[in-house]
Motif scaffolding. Structure first.
Motif, PDB file in Angstrom:
ATOM      1  N   ILE A 140       0.808  -1.224   0.000  1.00  0.00           N
ATOM      2  CA  ILE A 140       0.000   0.000   0.000  1.00  0.00           C
ATOM      3  C   ILE A 140       0.843   1.276   0.000  1.00  0.00           C
ATOM      4  N   ILE A 148      -7.007   5.034  -1.178  1.00  0.00           N
ATOM      5  CA  ILE A 148      -7.279   4.260   0.035  1.00  0.00           C
ATOM      6  C   ILE A 148      -8.634   4.614   0.620  1.00  0.00           C
ATOM      7  N   GLU A 254      -4.305   1.286   7.256  1.00  0.00           N
ATOM      8  CA  GLU A 254      -4.846   2.388   6.468  1.00  0.00           C
ATOM      9  C   GLU A 254      -5.263   3.553   7.364  1.00  0.00           C
TER      10      GLU A 254
END
Length: 270
Positions: A140, A148, A254
């Motif tokens: 990521i 995201i 995240e």
């Protein structure tokens, strides 16, 4: 002739009576460790049986030439024929032999350990949450924040984005409030749940740091070491704790990445 026949009958009757004469035999069972309790003693001729008590003693009715069979799970079965000497003594000590149990063969595989603890620790493969986090971070790092934030929410994660609707605690019927269960029991259960929740909340920052690793927070997210607990408190308005306890590690990463950006902007302006 009649006298001879009468004598023969009396003699035969006497012999038969003497052969069937019975007595009670008392005995004790032993092995190399001591007395044997709960052993099974069976007279194979009369089919009568008994068990030895906690002291290894037993008693059973016998006649000459009777065969006693003694058996236990731990010992080899033994048979004893009652002789005239045993019959007259009315007492016997029987020694049993324990069974030898052979264990299955165990194969010892070769290994590459040297015997040096410091060297072997480095060779031993590790499987930690921190390594999993680093692997997930590689996937990521190249993603933009907008990408995201716009990722679709899975069907199993909807409950994390919306708060559950409050349920109706009780039902009213004819002006009477109905309760399920005892009031005291429900109160104690609520207190235990609240205490457990507070303990989890108190331990959450340390667990997060231990599982994700210092490198993730201090190097990847660039959170100052002395500001770590302040940062976690800053994230308390999110559902990061719920995600962590539900092992939603990808979502936790995240969220922490997003919150760290805004947090750093705030503290750097001071």
């Amino acid at each position: 002739m009649q006298k001879q026949l009468l004598f023969l009958i009396i003699t035969t009757t006497t012999l038969c009576f003497s052969q069937k004469k019975k007595t009670v035999l008392k005995g004790i069972l032993k092995d190399k460790l001591g007395v044997i309790k709960n052993a099974n003693i069976l007279n194979l001729n009369t089919k009568e049986g008994t068990f030895s008590n906690d002291s290894g003693n037993f008693s059973i009715t016998i006649s000459v030439d009777d065969v006693l069979q003694i058996s236990t799970i731990q010992h080899h079965t033994k048979k004893i024929t009652i002789s005239k000497n045993i019959f007259q003594q009315k007492n016997i000590t029987i020694k049993m032999h324990t069974k030898s149990h052979v264990l299955n063969e165990v194969e010892i595989k070769r290994h590459n350990l040297s015997g040096n603890l410091l060297i072997d620790i480095k060779k031993t493969p590790k499987d930690t949450i921190s390594e999993l986090v680093y692997k997930m971070m590689d996937g990521i790092k190249s993603m933009k924040l907008d990408e995201i934030m716009n990722m679709p929410t899975g069907s199993d994660e909807i409950h994390l984005s919306k708060s559950a609707a409050p349920g109706i605690p009780n039902v009213f019927t004819d002006g009477i409030k109905l309760y399920s269960g005892s009031i005291g029991g429900g109160y104690e259960k609520k207190r235990r749940e609240e205490r457990k929740r507070l303990e989890q909340k108190e331990q959450f920052p340390d667990k997060l740091l231990r599982d994700f690793g210092k490198h993730f927070f201090y190097s990847e997210l660039k959170i100052p070491k002395e500001k770590y607990y302040h940062f976690i408190e800053y994230c308390s308005h999110t559902n990061v704790e719920v995600l962590f306890h539900n092992k939603k590690l990808f979502e936790v990463i995240e969220l922490l990445k997003k919150e760290s950006m805004s947090y750093l902007q705030i503290i750097n302006k001071k």
